[in-house]
Every structure is written in structure tokens, then in C-alpha cells.
Design a protein around this motif. Sequence first.
Motif, PDB file in Angstrom:
ATOM      1  N   TYR A   6      12.891   7.857  13.869  1.00  0.00           N
ATOM      2  CA  TYR A   6      12.065   8.216  12.715  1.00  0.00           C
ATOM      3  C   TYR A   6      11.429   6.981  12.089  1.00  0.00           C
ATOM      4  O   TYR A   6      10.265   7.000  11.695  1.00  0.00           O
ATOM      5  N   GLN A   7      12.199   5.899  12.025  1.00  0.00           N
ATOM      6  CA  GLN A   7      11.652   4.690  11.396  1.00  0.00           C
ATOM      7  C   GLN A   7      10.477   4.141  12.188  1.00  0.00           C
ATOM      8  O   GLN A   7       9.499   3.671  11.611  1.00  0.00           O
ATOM      9  N   ALA A  39       7.638   6.499  11.370  1.00  0.00           N
ATOM     10  CA  ALA A  39       7.097   6.271  10.031  1.00  0.00           C
ATOM     11  C   ALA A  39       6.283   4.980   9.991  1.00  0.00           C
ATOM     12  O   ALA A  39       5.244   4.897   9.343  1.00  0.00           O
ATOM     13  N   LYS A  40       6.777   3.983  10.703  1.00  0.00           N
ATOM     14  CA  LYS A  40       6.127   2.673  10.673  1.00  0.00           C
ATOM     15  C   LYS A  40       4.710   2.749  11.238  1.00  0.00           C
ATOM     16  O   LYS A  40       3.793   2.107  10.750  1.00  0.00           O
ATOM     17  N   GLU A  88       2.447   4.246   8.568  1.00  0.00           N
ATOM     18  CA  GLU A  88       2.412   3.529   7.300  1.00  0.00           C
ATOM     19  C   GLU A  88       1.143   2.670   7.218  1.00  0.00           C
ATOM     20  O   GLU A  88       0.807   2.006   8.185  1.00  0.00           O
ATOM     21  N   PRO A  89       0.441   2.713   6.063  1.00  0.00           N
ATOM     22  CA  PRO A  89      -0.688   1.793   5.942  1.00  0.00           C
ATOM     23  C   PRO A  89      -0.198   0.347   6.036  1.00  0.00           C
ATOM     24  O   PRO A  89       0.778  -0.012   5.383  1.00  0.00           O
ATOM     25  N   GLN A  90      -0.821  -0.439   6.861  1.00  0.00           N
ATOM     26  CA  GLN A  90      -0.357  -1.811   7.073  1.00  0.00           C
ATOM     27  C   GLN A  90      -0.583  -2.671   5.840  1.00  0.00           C
ATOM     28  O   GLN A  90      -1.578  -2.512   5.135  1.00  0.00           O
ATOM     29  N   ARG A  91       0.351  -3.555   5.599  1.00  0.00           N
ATOM     30  CA  ARG A  91       0.115  -4.540   4.540  1.00  0.00           C
ATOM     31  C   ARG A  91      -0.927  -5.524   5.047  1.00  0.00           C
ATOM     32  O   ARG A  91      -0.799  -6.055   6.151  1.00  0.00           O
ATOM     33  N   PRO A  92      -1.984  -5.756   4.262  1.00  0.00           N
ATOM     34  CA  PRO A  92      -3.026  -6.681   4.726  1.00  0.00           C
ATOM     35  C   PRO A  92      -2.544  -8.127   4.633  1.00  0.00           C
ATOM     36  O   PRO A  92      -2.895  -8.856   3.705  1.00  0.00           O
ATOM     37  N   VAL A  93      -1.727  -8.538   5.585  1.00  0.00           N
ATOM     38  CA  VAL A  93      -1.038  -9.834   5.488  1.00  0.00           C
ATOM     39  C   VAL A  93      -2.029 -10.995   5.401  1.00  0.00           C
ATOM     40  O   VAL A  93      -1.900 -11.877   4.555  1.00  0.00           O
ATOM     41  N   PRO A 139       0.802  -1.233   0.000  1.00  0.00           N
ATOM     42  CA  PRO A 139       0.000   0.000   0.000  1.00  0.00           C
ATOM     43  C   PRO A 139       0.835   1.283   0.000  1.00  0.00           C
ATOM     44  O   PRO A 139       0.339   2.331  -0.398  1.00  0.00           O
ATOM     45  N   LYS A 186      21.459  -4.725  10.921  1.00  0.00           N
ATOM     46  CA  LYS A 186      21.111  -3.539  10.156  1.00  0.00           C
ATOM     47  C   LYS A 186      20.766  -2.391  11.096  1.00  0.00           C
ATOM     48  O   LYS A 186      21.099  -1.250  10.869  1.00  0.00           O
ATOM     49  N   ASN A 196      -3.880 -10.958   2.130  1.00  0.00           N
ATOM     50  CA  ASN A 196      -2.942 -11.319   1.072  1.00  0.00           C
ATOM     51  C   ASN A 196      -2.669 -12.817   1.063  1.00  0.00           C
ATOM     52  O   ASN A 196      -2.565 -13.440   0.007  1.00  0.00           O
ATOM     53  N   LEU A 206      22.148   2.165  12.344  1.00  0.00           N
ATOM     54  CA  LEU A 206      21.336   3.371  12.320  1.00  0.00           C
ATOM     55  C   LEU A 206      21.582   4.218  13.562  1.00  0.00           C
ATOM     56  O   LEU A 206      21.799   3.693  14.651  1.00  0.00           O
ATOM     57  N   THR A 212      18.415   8.831  15.996  1.00  0.00           N
ATOM     58  CA  THR A 212      17.415   9.638  15.297  1.00  0.00           C
ATOM     59  C   THR A 212      16.773   8.827  14.181  1.00  0.00           C
ATOM     60  O   THR A 212      15.557   8.859  13.981  1.00  0.00           O
ATOM     61  N   GLN A 213      17.599   8.096  13.443  1.00  0.00           N
ATOM     62  CA  GLN A 213      17.069   7.281  12.347  1.00  0.00           C
ATOM     63  C   GLN A 213      16.113   6.225  12.878  1.00  0.00           C
ATOM     64  O   GLN A 213      15.042   5.998  12.327  1.00  0.00           O
ATOM     65  N   MET A 233      17.153   8.861   6.469  1.00  0.00           N
ATOM     66  CA  MET A 233      16.697   8.259   7.721  1.00  0.00           C
ATOM     67  C   MET A 233      16.794   6.734   7.654  1.00  0.00           C
ATOM     68  O   MET A 233      16.183   6.022   8.447  1.00  0.00           O
ATOM     69  N   ASP A 243       5.614 -10.167   2.536  1.00  0.00           N
ATOM     70  CA  ASP A 243       4.966  -9.079   3.265  1.00  0.00           C
ATOM     71  C   ASP A 243       5.671  -8.736   4.568  1.00  0.00           C
ATOM     72  O   ASP A 243       5.892  -7.572   4.874  1.00  0.00           O
TER      73      ASP A 243
END
Lengths: 236, 152, 103
Positions: free
Chosen positions: B16-17, B20-21, B24-29, A158, B5, B32, B9, B12-13, A192, C9
Motif C-alpha cells: 500500500y505504501q 500511495a507513494k 502522492e504529489p511529489q515534493r518539488p525538491v 503538497p 522501519k 524548494n 511492516l 500488505t502495508q 497501513m 524534503d
Amino acid sequence: MLQGHQSWVFPNKPTILSSATVVGPFEGEGPLANDYDFIHSDLWLGQDSYEKAEEKMMEEACERAIHKAGLQKEDIQFFLSGDLLNQIISSSFAARTLAVPYLGLFGACSTSMESLALASLLVDSKYAKYALCGTSSHNAAVEKQFRYPNEYGAQKPPTAQWTVTGAGAAVVSPQGDGPKVTSATIGKVIDMGISDPFNMGAAMAPAAVDTITAHLRDLDISPWEYDLIATGDLAM
Amino acid sequence: MSDKKKKKLTPTQQEYQAFAKEREPQRPVLANCLKAFLVGGAICLLGQGIQDFFIWNFDFTEKTAGNPTIAVLIFLSVVLTSLGVYDHLAQWAGAGSAVPVTGFANSMASAAIEHRTEGFVLGVGGKMFKLAGSVIVFGVFAAFIVALIKTF
Amino acid sequence: MCNRQILLDVAKLTPAHVMSILVVSGAVLSGLGLYEPLIDFAGAGATVPITSFGNSLTKGALSEAERTGLVGIITGIFEVTSAGISAAIIFGFIAALLFKPKG
């Protein structure tokens, strides 16, 4: 004139004399359809590759912008533009067709505003009388270059964006009727660490915020002095 | 994201992540998965149908009917890819249309069609395997190692 | 299909990574002798997914190795999968001759 840390204030207030946009079929179905100068119904524009189609859109946008300004292309001193493809080929080949002295730019989605800021700088400092600035992108060409083949069945989440098929150009001049460019703030690259190629919005938003805050700080103004603060990218 | 990973980071990164998360619109797991199950199952069912057709109408056994079945599925997938339908099906079906052999054929046909504007030799010929190549490379290498272990 | 969708996903792997993982697991399952029972149970449900490609690669290599020894591993790898790969190459090429990407 430099003001603050990273902003230019243009004392002569260059004018955006004219602008033109040429887009593809999908964009033509959107809510901005009436604002485009030309909507192509063919994603290929009759060309034999998507890259050539993008170049063609760029040329058309430039020609329309020059025409709307009541000028000939010989009147334009400098053409500043860029796009998303390797070696900014759409812009460079469009510059070949236009045969106007050319400054190739790359700032990905920021190229549109980068070219406008630099064109305004040239005009304001009297290094140019008329400067043409522009940007283009083609959805199928960038899908091919950066993601997967267009017909490949990869599911998009999405957060995925649709890179625009379209080109825009504007003529900047020292005077005339039209919006004035009073200042420009050059932003930093802000990373970021978002690495998902299907989540470009989250990757770009921090840089937009940083640039807008830097602008307000450099010019020492509050956000309320603007009627509208808009930001965007080459996608929807 | 892996911890390795994450360590690279800055705070701050990371902040922010996380920010943002949340937005974020969730993936319809679940949806799907269901769609993937339905479409993947349907493609396998179609394969089973074609296989039975070959066994009943021609001189094939369950062992030998596999190859023509695969060929027919690949043909169907290439046709749908050429008509620009397979990518839209895949947007709905996700792994359901990617995992069957039809997805393998789609990855090759789509790359071949995509790069024809760069010429038949360097474009179609050279880029046809740009997605399918990794499947073949890792499959062959894994099979080589497994066979080597089993032979000795 | 569900577990594959989860790889896409939740783990956010690219399709190419997912396919590669599946092919390798097919090859390994085949080596452990677990893939044949799966085919007996599921029929095309086990032969159509890409894991079967890994299984076929291993099977071809093993059966040829039994007959001709070590060299058989090399000569046998594509023995069973030839139909799939050849068909995909041939049909894919014909498609590229006839069609342009729709975008």
C-alpha cells in the motif's frame, strides 16, 4: 438489526430532521460557502482561546440544528458528539452549555458519521425520540495541539491537509421530512503504517475503502444501486 | 524510510505504501532547494549588511559586530512572527528561513505567542522552548563533549 | 540551505530534527577547527545560520576552559551565544505580551 458482519439496518428508517453547519473564515471562501448556515469572519469568534472558539461553534451549530427542527433543547433526549482535542473538551463544554444528556465520542474524523450512526440506532430502537449528533474541529486549535505553533515557519508539503474550522450538528427523529438513515456500517481501524503527519489522506483512505466494501458485502448490494457514494474527513 | 522501519511492516502495508507513494504529489525538491538557497542567502546578506553597518558607523570590529547583528535579525524575525508573516514566508522558503538564526527566534516567538492563552507562567514561560529546546540541549551537549575532548 | 532543504524534503525529518543535527554539526566542525575558516570565507553566510550557534557554544566553552580549566567548559558554554538566546527570550516574551497568534 445486525446484518452481515458489521452493519446495522434500521427498519424504522430514522429521519435527519435538520442539520446545521457553522464555519470559520477560510472555509467561507470555499466553493461550499452557500451551503453553510453561518460563516464567522473572526477565527477567534470573540473568545480568548481557539479552544473556546471551537466550543462556541459547536454550541451555535447545535442551537441552529435544534431551531431548524422546530424544537427546543428540552425536547432532545441525548446529545452525541466529539472533536479532535484532548478529552474532547469542545464537545464536553458545549454539552455543559446545552445541558442535554451527553454521550462523548471520539473517532477522529469518523466522529461525524459515528455520532450519526449511534443517534440513528438510539432513535430506531426507540431509546430516544430526538437525538442530536455533532462534530467540530478548529484548524488553529489542532495545529497547536498536534503540529506546530500557528506562527511557526514549518514548510508544509503538497500532501498536507487543512483541518477544518467548523462545527456540524444534526437532529435525528423517528419520522418527519428529511433524509432517512436506512443502514450504517461500522468500520475497522486500518493502519497501513503511514507515519507522515502531513499525509493524512493516504493514512485514512484504506479504512474508507474497507468500510465501503464491508457495507456493500453486508447489505449484499452492488455499488451501482447508489446514486452517489461519498466519503470524507475533517480536512480539506 | 530506513530498512529497520520497513521490516516491521507487513507485505500488505509495504504494498500500500508503494501504491500511495506513486499517487502522492511529489515534493518539488529542486524548486524548494532553489527557494531555500535564495531566501537563506538573502537573510545572510541582510545580516552581512547589518554587520557592516555596525562596523562602519560604530566602534565595532568584525569579531564584536556579530552579537548586535544577531540581535537585530532576531528582532526582525520576532516582529514578522508577531504580524503573522514569518510562517507564510517559511511556506515558500522552507529551510531558507528556518536555518538562519531568524528561524530560531521564530520557533521561540511563535511558541510564546501560541501558548499565551494558557497563561503567562505555564503557557508563555513554560512552552517558549518547546521547539528551540532541542536545539539548545543538543548544541550544549555536543559543545560540552567537543570541549572536553579538546581540553584533554 | 539546499542540503538542509533535502533533509526536510527527502529524508522527511521534522524541522526540530534538522535544526538539532545542524547545531551538533556546527559544534563538531568547531572542534575540528573548520568553522573559523568558513566564517573568514563566508562572513554572515556562516555566522547567521544555526550551525554557527553550535560553533559559538564550543568556542565559548573552549576559550573559557583555556583560562580556568575544566570548570570553564561549563561556565563558558553560553558565553558567546548569550546575545542570541537572551534576545530571543526577551523579544519573544514581549511579542507574547502584545500579540495573539494570527492562525
